[in-house]
Design an enzyme around this catalytic site. Sequence first.
Site, PDB file in Angstrom:
ATOM      1  CG  HIS A  74      -2.138  -0.858   1.007  1.00  0.00           C
ATOM      2  ND1 HIS A  74      -2.107  -2.211   1.247  1.00  0.00           N
ATOM      3  CD2 HIS A  74      -3.396  -0.590   0.578  1.00  0.00           C
ATOM      4  CE1 HIS A  74      -3.294  -2.726   0.981  1.00  0.00           C
ATOM      5  NE2 HIS A  74      -4.097  -1.768   0.562  1.00  0.00           N
ATOM      6  N   GLY A  75       1.963   1.228   0.671  1.00  0.00           N
ATOM      7  CA  GLY A  75       2.763   2.444   0.696  1.00  0.00           C
ATOM      8  C   GLY A  75       4.073   2.244   1.415  1.00  0.00           C
TER       9      GLY A  75
END
Lengths: 502, 350
Positions: free
Chosen positions: A331-332
Amino acid sequence: MVFSSPRYLVFLTIVLLLLSVPLPLRWKKRVLVVMSSLFYAAWDYRYLGLLVTISIIDYVAAERIHRAAREGGDGAGQVKTQKAWLTASVVSNLAILGYFKYCNFFLHNLNGVLGALGTEAIPYQEILLPAGISFYTFKSMSYTIDVYRKVIEPCEKWLDYLMFVTFFPELIAGPIVRASVFLPQMARIPRPTAERLRVGIALFVMGLLKKRVIADNLATTADQVFAAPHMFATATLWLGLLAYTLQIYCDFSGYSDMAIGSAKMMGYDLPENFRMPYLSGNITEFWRRWHMTLSNWLRDYLYIPLGGNRRGPRRTYVNLFLTMLLGGLWHGASWNFVLWGALHGTALAVHKLFRARVRWRMPGALGMPLTLLFAALCWIPFRAPTFGSTLTFLKRLFIPSEGVQFLTPVVIGLAIVVAIGHLIGGMVDPVGETPARPDARSRGWLRSLREVGLGIHVDEVSGWVVVFKGGTVLAYAMVTILAFSILFGAVVHSSPFIYFQF
Amino acid sequence: MQSARLPIRWLKVIAGIALGMLVMELVVRQIWVHERVDVPGYVKMGKPNGTTVWRLEGSGISHRDANGYRLGYAPGRPSVLVLGDSFTEALHVDDDQVYTFLAQQRLERLGIPLSVVNAGVAGRSAADYVAFADRHKSLVHPVWTVVTIRENDLYEDAFVPGKTRFVRGEDGKLTTLIDEPRALPRLRDLIWDNPSVLVRYTFYRFHKLAEEAEKDPPLFHGAAAEKKGDAHSNEGPEGDEVGPLEEVLDLLRGAYDGRLTLLNLPYLEVSPPHITPGTTWQKVLAYCARTGMSCIEPTEEFLRLARAHKAPFGFLNTEFNSGHLNADGHAAVAEALARELARLKQNGFF
């Protein structure tokens, strides 16, 4: 170009008009590749090259894997060749993703260590994350893996593969479409039919309502509360958490609805991505209903290759944990996402252990709110800008704290709307049944409503929406009211789609 | 048979849409009823003798007199004219919550009977206050005038083409240019004058969404624009140039015969409570110190709100501490304004 912008509506109309022209299949594919490339280049033309590069690498790798398998059977040398090409594809994809997404995260952590050692820090790279890179690298990588596993035959032409990779409705933020799902659809001529348009428009409008009316209105409160948790009182923080819990769902599922609706109008079917996840009775079920295409991807290309549940219970728990940890990192590039993944991984492992050791099954009336509460609390590290603000948020959430009381009725009102929608959706479409989509068969009281001439589609968020089918004065009136409601309820300054940052 | 069905189907469509619109007309009337008209010799503003219902941001019902001034002032007393933009027009709160009305009440309690006339009109700036000074003076006969500003009203907003603005005259001096009314009404004026609130509101919403759509990043270069935006994010406002500020202030003072108070609405940080004085306002304060002009800010009142975990701006149906003055904010501004007017009265300025 975002789905909820007027630009996209013009763009989609042009695509549909072009696809309506009676052209041979190969020309329609070319039209779609050109239009998809324009869609991606509309953000920044320079990053189009990256997309093309990935498509070339994976097309060639899959083709060589297939050729080696065809020519050499299962000979050791050919297996080696296949593995080499597969490795080349996976490494290339991960290297591209790693450079663009994780380079500065790595440098940040490395500089922390270097700083502690008194060494000079390495300067950060000026990198702007290409839109949708996490999605299209995963999609493309799964293609070569599936060819290697002999699940699918490779594309004969690069153009076909390029169309699969660049297909604009799901290019930026999913749903992550497998080649095995999409490639067979490319054999038929895409044509917007009246029925497909009706269903596609209904889905698109539904997504627009979720995004522009519900998610964007909730974002106002969620953004403020997460930006300065130290400023708000405990009750306001709970409200902000509720706002974000609903916002991320409506934002992402709204985006998915618009993507699926756009593709459907054009003649393609994309997989479902959400199925009333906040009605889940436990965390395992939650992950079967939340971002379904990602969780399926992680299951098939990470969890199972790690050994899945085939190597004993302990290894199963470790595999679950590792899969979610990497899912979080996907996701990040931040420790907050790692923490989010770790929390979910732990919960999945604990749930599996609990089911294996304890006979008692938690009743849904208890399991559902507990699962929702856990999922909501996990959104704190996911949304908070720093680890420090995550801790501040959690601390003030559980220790009654003074501060700004901003109990906006907007969040409560929208939460009630979503809850009613979920409950009606849950009644019509119970666990494990066909999703409540306009094209799905309606059952029970819903069908009887249709029979009296009211075209109604039950949706998990809005509860219901009229589809332009009934042909009665009331149906047309309700469509009119829905259209005005979206126009009036939409936040003027729309927030960007949350999943665009991934 | 087929041809007979077709008109019936279309009739159903038309009837359905009409029914839907009727329902929405009734709904919208509960949220937003606002008529703007061109007042001869003045600007486009809320309809004189009209009532506005505004529940988009806050919730307020406002009434106007025959000159378009907001009701709530006490007639037959010496008048204080209060000029300003949407912060003063204050459609977001009821008549008895606006700072002009509250200041009048406070003064009354102090034994200073004054009529505080609210002449706020959304979108106006210092240029309008200068250009239409004679109109206001002839209608209100003020013993004192208050101009409520946010910093850009004195500079940026007062020079925007397409509305009343400051321009350089042939003699090199700053003067006002009134935006002339059009000879023929444009489509938007015709829509705006439509009796259906639904049609007007639909137009208003489209207008707002179109304005926002214009801010979309440029096609094919969005990444570059994003990068540029990031690079500038920590730099703050560009420079401290405030343009011909002193000339604007001179014109304002001159227009109201020197009997003028500037009331600034500063931005407040709630946590920790503080107000950072803007560059323009600091220059205004220097001007006021030099010329003796009355200049005030509700600094203490705003900080007191912040210490009580409240904010002067924002509403429960919008955002905390953002947008226009809420009821708490109006009360705070009223306190500062009443205090200053009382001081001026005691010192014999009027």
